[in-house]
Scaffold this motif. Structure first.
Motif, PDB file in Angstrom:
ATOM      1  N   GLU A  55     -10.238   2.516 -60.601  1.00  8.57           N
ATOM      2  CA  GLU A  55     -10.830   2.202 -59.382  1.00  8.57           C
ATOM      3  C   GLU A  55     -11.689   0.796 -59.534  1.00  8.57           C
ATOM      4  O   GLU A  55     -12.552  -0.283 -59.415  1.00  8.57           O
ATOM      5  CB  GLU A  55     -12.053   2.543 -60.021  1.00  8.57           C
ATOM      6  CG  GLU A  55     -12.264   4.566 -59.848  1.00  8.57           C
ATOM      7  CD  GLU A  55     -13.363   5.131 -60.553  1.00  8.57           C
ATOM      8  OE1 GLU A  55     -14.582   4.176 -60.256  1.00  8.57           O
ATOM      9  OE2 GLU A  55     -13.436   6.115 -61.110  1.00  8.57           O
ATOM     10  N   MET A  56     -10.999  -0.193 -60.963  1.00  7.71           N
ATOM     11  CA  MET A  56     -11.275  -1.614 -60.370  1.00  7.71           C
ATOM     12  C   MET A  56     -10.365  -2.371 -59.003  1.00  7.71           C
ATOM     13  O   MET A  56      -9.462  -2.095 -59.022  1.00  7.71           O
ATOM     14  CB  MET A  56     -10.764  -2.286 -61.769  1.00  7.71           C
ATOM     15  CG  MET A  56     -11.519  -2.095 -62.815  1.00  7.71           C
ATOM     16  SD  MET A  56     -10.898  -3.013 -63.949  1.00  7.71           S
ATOM     17  CE  MET A  56     -11.471  -1.693 -65.246  1.00  7.71           C
ATOM     18  N   PRO A  57     -11.121  -3.713 -59.137  1.00  4.68           N
ATOM     19  CA  PRO A  57     -10.750  -4.528 -57.774  1.00  4.68           C
ATOM     20  C   PRO A  57      -9.082  -5.341 -58.650  1.00  4.68           C
ATOM     21  O   PRO A  57      -9.096  -4.896 -59.816  1.00  4.68           O
ATOM     22  CB  PRO A  57     -11.269  -5.313 -57.428  1.00  4.68           C
ATOM     23  CG  PRO A  57     -13.173  -4.964 -57.898  1.00  4.68           C
ATOM     24  CD  PRO A  57     -12.672  -3.976 -59.238  1.00  4.68           C
ATOM     25  N   GLU A  58      -8.291  -5.573 -57.975  1.00  2.66           N
ATOM     26  CA  GLU A  58      -6.779  -5.511 -58.568  1.00  2.66           C
ATOM     27  C   GLU A  58      -7.206  -7.082 -59.060  1.00  2.66           C
ATOM     28  O   GLU A  58      -6.672  -7.158 -59.746  1.00  2.66           O
ATOM     29  CB  GLU A  58      -6.358  -5.989 -56.928  1.00  2.66           C
ATOM     30  CG  GLU A  58      -4.469  -6.330 -57.989  1.00  2.66           C
ATOM     31  CD  GLU A  58      -3.604  -6.105 -56.227  1.00  2.66           C
ATOM     32  OE1 GLU A  58      -2.512  -6.816 -56.518  1.00  2.66           O
ATOM     33  OE2 GLU A  58      -3.798  -5.335 -55.921  1.00  2.66           O
ATOM     34  N   GLU A  59      -8.134  -7.567 -58.679  1.00  2.00           N
ATOM     35  CA  GLU A  59      -8.129  -9.390 -59.639  1.00  2.00           C
ATOM     36  C   GLU A  59      -8.647  -8.650 -60.674  1.00  2.00           C
ATOM     37  O   GLU A  59      -8.377  -9.524 -61.795  1.00  2.00           O
ATOM     38  CB  GLU A  59      -9.201 -10.211 -58.542  1.00  2.00           C
ATOM     39  CG  GLU A  59     -10.594  -9.391 -58.657  1.00  2.00           C
ATOM     40  CD  GLU A  59     -11.723 -10.856 -57.734  1.00  2.00           C
ATOM     41  OE1 GLU A  59     -12.610 -11.263 -58.325  1.00  2.00           O
ATOM     42  OE2 GLU A  59     -10.920 -11.328 -57.132  1.00  2.00           O
ATOM     43  N   ASN A  60      -9.656  -7.752 -61.222  1.00  2.00           N
ATOM     44  CA  ASN A  60     -10.176  -7.258 -62.378  1.00  2.00           C
ATOM     45  C   ASN A  60      -8.969  -6.709 -62.921  1.00  2.00           C
ATOM     46  O   ASN A  60      -8.788  -7.204 -64.812  1.00  2.00           O
ATOM     47  CB  ASN A  60     -11.712  -6.835 -62.451  1.00  2.00           C
ATOM     48  CG  ASN A  60     -12.413  -7.332 -61.734  1.00  2.00           C
ATOM     49  OD1 ASN A  60     -12.376  -8.648 -61.983  1.00  2.00           O
ATOM     50  ND2 ASN A  60     -13.388  -6.013 -61.407  1.00  2.00           N
ATOM     51  N   LEU A  61      -8.187  -6.053 -62.325  1.00  2.00           N
ATOM     52  CA  LEU A  61      -6.925  -5.767 -62.753  1.00  2.00           C
ATOM     53  C   LEU A  61      -5.939  -6.461 -63.771  1.00  2.00           C
ATOM     54  O   LEU A  61      -5.882  -6.995 -64.862  1.00  2.00           O
ATOM     55  CB  LEU A  61      -6.169  -4.646 -62.332  1.00  2.00           C
ATOM     56  CG  LEU A  61      -6.836  -2.935 -62.049  1.00  2.00           C
ATOM     57  CD1 LEU A  61      -5.610  -2.349 -60.789  1.00  2.00           C
ATOM     58  CD2 LEU A  61      -7.195  -2.501 -63.354  1.00  2.00           C
ATOM     59  N   TYR A  62      -5.432  -8.014 -63.059  1.00  2.12           N
ATOM     60  CA  TYR A  62      -4.767  -8.710 -63.308  1.00  2.12           C
ATOM     61  C   TYR A  62      -5.764  -9.073 -64.003  1.00  2.12           C
ATOM     62  O   TYR A  62      -4.688 -10.156 -65.458  1.00  2.12           O
ATOM     63  CB  TYR A  62      -4.588  -9.803 -61.960  1.00  2.12           C
ATOM     64  CG  TYR A  62      -3.771 -11.208 -62.014  1.00  2.12           C
ATOM     65  CD1 TYR A  62      -2.163 -10.834 -62.079  1.00  2.12           C
ATOM     66  CD2 TYR A  62      -4.257 -12.091 -62.390  1.00  2.12           C
ATOM     67  CE1 TYR A  62      -1.788 -12.309 -62.817  1.00  2.12           C
ATOM     68  CE2 TYR A  62      -3.741 -13.669 -62.201  1.00  2.12           C
ATOM     69  CZ  TYR A  62      -2.537 -13.522 -62.842  1.00  2.12           C
ATOM     70  OH  TYR A  62      -1.566 -14.410 -62.852  1.00  2.12           O
ATOM     71  N   LYS A 115     -14.332 -16.106 -67.831  1.00  2.00           N
ATOM     72  CA  LYS A 115     -14.158 -15.694 -66.145  1.00  2.00           C
ATOM     73  C   LYS A 115     -14.300 -13.868 -66.700  1.00  2.00           C
ATOM     74  O   LYS A 115     -15.252 -13.491 -65.296  1.00  2.00           O
ATOM     75  CB  LYS A 115     -12.762 -15.751 -65.859  1.00  2.00           C
ATOM     76  CG  LYS A 115     -12.519 -15.501 -65.031  1.00  2.00           C
ATOM     77  CD  LYS A 115     -11.375 -15.574 -64.727  1.00  2.00           C
ATOM     78  CE  LYS A 115     -10.745 -15.323 -62.819  1.00  2.00           C
ATOM     79  NZ  LYS A 115      -9.785 -16.130 -62.662  1.00  2.00           N
ATOM     80  N   ALA A 116     -13.759 -13.248 -67.684  1.00  2.00           N
ATOM     81  CA  ALA A 116     -14.214 -11.918 -67.734  1.00  2.00           C
ATOM     82  C   ALA A 116     -15.991 -11.337 -68.114  1.00  2.00           C
ATOM     83  O   ALA A 116     -16.463 -10.488 -67.873  1.00  2.00           O
ATOM     84  CB  ALA A 116     -13.678 -11.302 -68.976  1.00  2.00           C
TER      85      ALA A 116
END
Length: 91
Positions: free
Chosen positions: A17-24, A72-73
Motif C-alpha cells: 500500500e506504500m507510495p512508489e517513492e517509499n518503495l524506492y 530520509k526514511a
C-alpha cells in the motif's frame, strides 16, 4: 539487524500500500546496507597502501550514504518490522 525476515511499513500500511517513492527508498536502503557491509569486508582483505586508501574511502562513502538514507526514511516515518519477533524498530 537481519534484512531477511523483515519488511518496512509506514503508519501501519503494509508494503503493497506504500507510495512508489517509499518503495524506492526501501530498495535503496537495502542496497546501501549491502554496499556498506561489502565495504567492511573488503577492508579486511586489502594489502597494498593504495588498496587500503580506496577501501577506507569506499567504507566511509557507503556509510555516509546509508546514514543519509536512514535519515530520509525517518523523515518519511518508515518503520522496520521484524516478522520473527514482531518488534518494531523506528528508523
Amino acid at each position: 539487524m537481519k534484512w531477511l525476515g523483515t519488511w518496512w511499513t509506514t503508519r501501519g500500511k503494509r508494503h503493497q500500500e506504500m507510495p512508489e517513492e517509499n518503495l524506492y527508498l526501501i530498495k535503496e536502503l537495502r542496497t546501501a546496507r549491502m554496499e556498506w557491509e561489502n565495504a567492511q569486508c573488503r577492508l579486511d582483505y586489502v594489502i597494498e597502501r593504495d588498496q587500503i586508501d580506496y577501501a577506507v574511502f569506499a567504507l566511509e562513502a557507503s556509510e555516509k550514504r546509508y546514514e543519509m538514507l536512514l535519515r530520509k526514511a525517518k523523515r518519511a516515518r518508515l518503520t522496520l518490522l521484524d516478522e520473527k519477533t514482531g518488534k518494531v524498530a523506528k528508523v
